[in-house]
Design a protein around this motif. Structure first.
Motif, PDB file in Angstrom:
ATOM      1  N   TRP A 171      14.503  45.253   6.886  1.00  0.00           N
ATOM      2  CA  TRP A 171      14.431  46.010   5.636  1.00  0.00           C
ATOM      3  C   TRP A 171      15.803  46.520   5.250  1.00  0.00           C
ATOM      4  CZ3 TRP A 171      10.078  45.987   2.858  1.00  0.00           C
ATOM      5  CH2 TRP A 171       8.907  45.582   3.501  1.00  0.00           C
ATOM      6  N   ALA A 172      16.092  46.480   3.961  1.00  0.00           N
ATOM      7  CA  ALA A 172      17.354  47.014   3.440  1.00  0.00           C
ATOM      8  C   ALA A 172      17.339  48.533   3.535  1.00  0.00           C
ATOM      9  CB  ALA A 172      17.542  46.579   1.994  1.00  0.00           C
ATOM     10  N   GLY A 173      18.508  49.120   3.336  1.00  0.00           N
ATOM     11  CA  GLY A 173      18.628  50.566   3.409  1.00  0.00           C
ATOM     12  C   GLY A 173      18.777  51.068   4.826  1.00  0.00           C
ATOM     13  N   GLN A 174      19.043  50.155   5.750  1.00  0.00           N
ATOM     14  CA  GLN A 174      19.141  50.508   7.163  1.00  0.00           C
ATOM     15  C   GLN A 174      20.416  49.943   7.779  1.00  0.00           C
ATOM     16  OE1 GLN A 174      15.729  49.293   9.418  1.00  0.00           O
ATOM     17  NE2 GLN A 174      14.316  49.848   7.798  1.00  0.00           N
ATOM     18  N   ASP A 175      20.730  50.466   8.959  1.00  0.00           N
ATOM     19  CA  ASP A 175      21.819  49.923   9.759  1.00  0.00           C
ATOM     20  C   ASP A 175      21.232  48.798  10.608  1.00  0.00           C
ATOM     21  OD1 ASP A 175      23.836  49.346  11.566  1.00  0.00           O
ATOM     22  OD2 ASP A 175      24.335  51.439  11.935  1.00  0.00           O
ATOM     23  N   LEU A 176      21.742  47.593  10.435  1.00  0.00           N
ATOM     24  CA  LEU A 176      21.214  46.420  11.129  1.00  0.00           C
ATOM     25  C   LEU A 176      22.021  46.032  12.361  1.00  0.00           C
ATOM     26  CD1 LEU A 176      20.395  44.229   8.001  1.00  0.00           C
ATOM     27  CD2 LEU A 176      18.851  45.713   9.298  1.00  0.00           C
ATOM     28  N   THR A 177      22.930  46.882  12.789  1.00  0.00           N
ATOM     29  CA  THR A 177      23.805  46.565  13.919  1.00  0.00           C
ATOM     30  C   THR A 177      23.018  46.169  15.158  1.00  0.00           C
ATOM     31  OG1 THR A 177      25.495  48.062  13.056  1.00  0.00           O
ATOM     32  CG2 THR A 177      25.674  47.436  15.379  1.00  0.00           C
ATOM     33  N   CYS A 225      22.794  47.139   3.061  1.00  0.00           N
ATOM     34  CA  CYS A 225      22.562  47.144   4.505  1.00  0.00           C
ATOM     35  C   CYS A 225      23.862  47.557   5.177  1.00  0.00           C
ATOM     36  CB  CYS A 225      22.193  45.761   5.007  1.00  0.00           C
ATOM     37  SG  CYS A 225      20.647  45.159   4.376  1.00  0.00           S
ATOM     38  N   ALA A 226      23.736  48.155   6.335  1.00  0.00           N
ATOM     39  CA  ALA A 226      24.926  48.531   7.094  1.00  0.00           C
ATOM     40  C   ALA A 226      25.021  47.674   8.348  1.00  0.00           C
ATOM     41  CB  ALA A 226      24.874  50.002   7.474  1.00  0.00           C
ATOM     42  N   TYR A 227      26.259  47.432   8.758  1.00  0.00           N
ATOM     43  CA  TYR A 227      26.528  46.728  10.006  1.00  0.00           C
ATOM     44  C   TYR A 227      27.846  47.247  10.557  1.00  0.00           C
ATOM     45  CZ  TYR A 227      27.585  43.104  13.369  1.00  0.00           C
ATOM     46  OH  TYR A 227      27.904  42.446  14.533  1.00  0.00           O
ATOM     47  N   GLN A 228      27.824  47.720  11.771  1.00  0.00           N
ATOM     48  CA  GLN A 228      28.998  48.272  12.455  1.00  0.00           C
ATOM     49  C   GLN A 228      29.756  49.285  11.596  1.00  0.00           C
ATOM     50  OE1 GLN A 228      31.250  44.962  14.075  1.00  0.00           O
ATOM     51  NE2 GLN A 228      29.878  44.891  15.853  1.00  0.00           N
ATOM     52  N   GLY A 229      29.009  50.188  10.979  1.00  0.00           N
ATOM     53  CA  GLY A 229      29.609  51.280  10.224  1.00  0.00           C
ATOM     54  C   GLY A 229      29.977  50.970   8.791  1.00  0.00           C
ATOM     55  N   LYS A 230      29.919  49.699   8.398  1.00  0.00           N
ATOM     56  CA  LYS A 230      30.240  49.306   7.024  1.00  0.00           C
ATOM     57  C   LYS A 230      28.944  49.048   6.263  1.00  0.00           C
ATOM     58  CE  LYS A 230      34.596  47.295   8.321  1.00  0.00           C
ATOM     59  NZ  LYS A 230      35.053  46.165   9.082  1.00  0.00           N
ATOM     60  N   ILE A 231      28.955  49.403   4.982  1.00  0.00           N
ATOM     61  CA  ILE A 231      27.780  49.195   4.133  1.00  0.00           C
ATOM     62  C   ILE A 231      28.067  48.039   3.184  1.00  0.00           C
ATOM     63  CG2 ILE A 231      26.265  50.217   2.400  1.00  0.00           C
ATOM     64  CD1 ILE A 231      26.973  52.972   3.632  1.00  0.00           C
ATOM     65  N   TYR A 232      27.147  47.079   3.174  1.00  0.00           N
ATOM     66  CA  TYR A 232      27.298  45.867   2.366  1.00  0.00           C
ATOM     67  C   TYR A 232      26.272  45.841   1.243  1.00  0.00           C
ATOM     68  CZ  TYR A 232      30.082  44.190   6.283  1.00  0.00           C
ATOM     69  OH  TYR A 232      31.036  44.042   7.256  1.00  0.00           O
ATOM     70  N   ASP A 233      26.699  45.378   0.081  1.00  0.00           N
ATOM     71  CA  ASP A 233      25.790  45.189  -1.056  1.00  0.00           C
ATOM     72  C   ASP A 233      25.246  43.766  -0.976  1.00  0.00           C
ATOM     73  OD1 ASP A 233      24.486  44.848  -3.460  1.00  0.00           O
ATOM     74  OD2 ASP A 233      26.110  45.680  -4.673  1.00  0.00           O
TER      75      ASP A 233
END
Length: 75
Positions: free
Chosen positions: A46-52, A22-30
């Motif tokens: 859903w994963a695979g998206q930017d959740l910002t 998932c991404a948040y504020q430009g960073k991608i987290y595992d």
């Protein structure tokens, strides 16, 4: 840090590949190790998206991401 496109992030949705990112504020987290992200979904997210833009509606703060490894950034 490695950069990924949104299309590459979308493939890490827990369905197409084993990785769950998932991404948040430009960073991608595992988030693969989290039991809350099994099968690539977490409640209505859903994963695979930017959740910002979705975090303000969550019952937690962005501190939740501190538990996870940063894989890279979004191009």
């Amino acid at each position: 840090m490695k950069e990924y496109t949104r299309a590459q992030l979308a493939l890490r949705n827990g369905q197409d590949r084993d990785e769950i990112w998932c991404a948040y504020q430009g960073k991608i987290y595992d988030v693969s190790a989290s039991r809350l992200w099994r099968d690539g979904k977490h409640y209505e997210h859903w994963a695979g998206q930017d959740l910002t833009d979705e975090l303000p509606d969550a019952p937690h703060t962005d501190q939740v991401f501190s538990k996870f490894t940063i894989i890279g950034t979004i191009k």
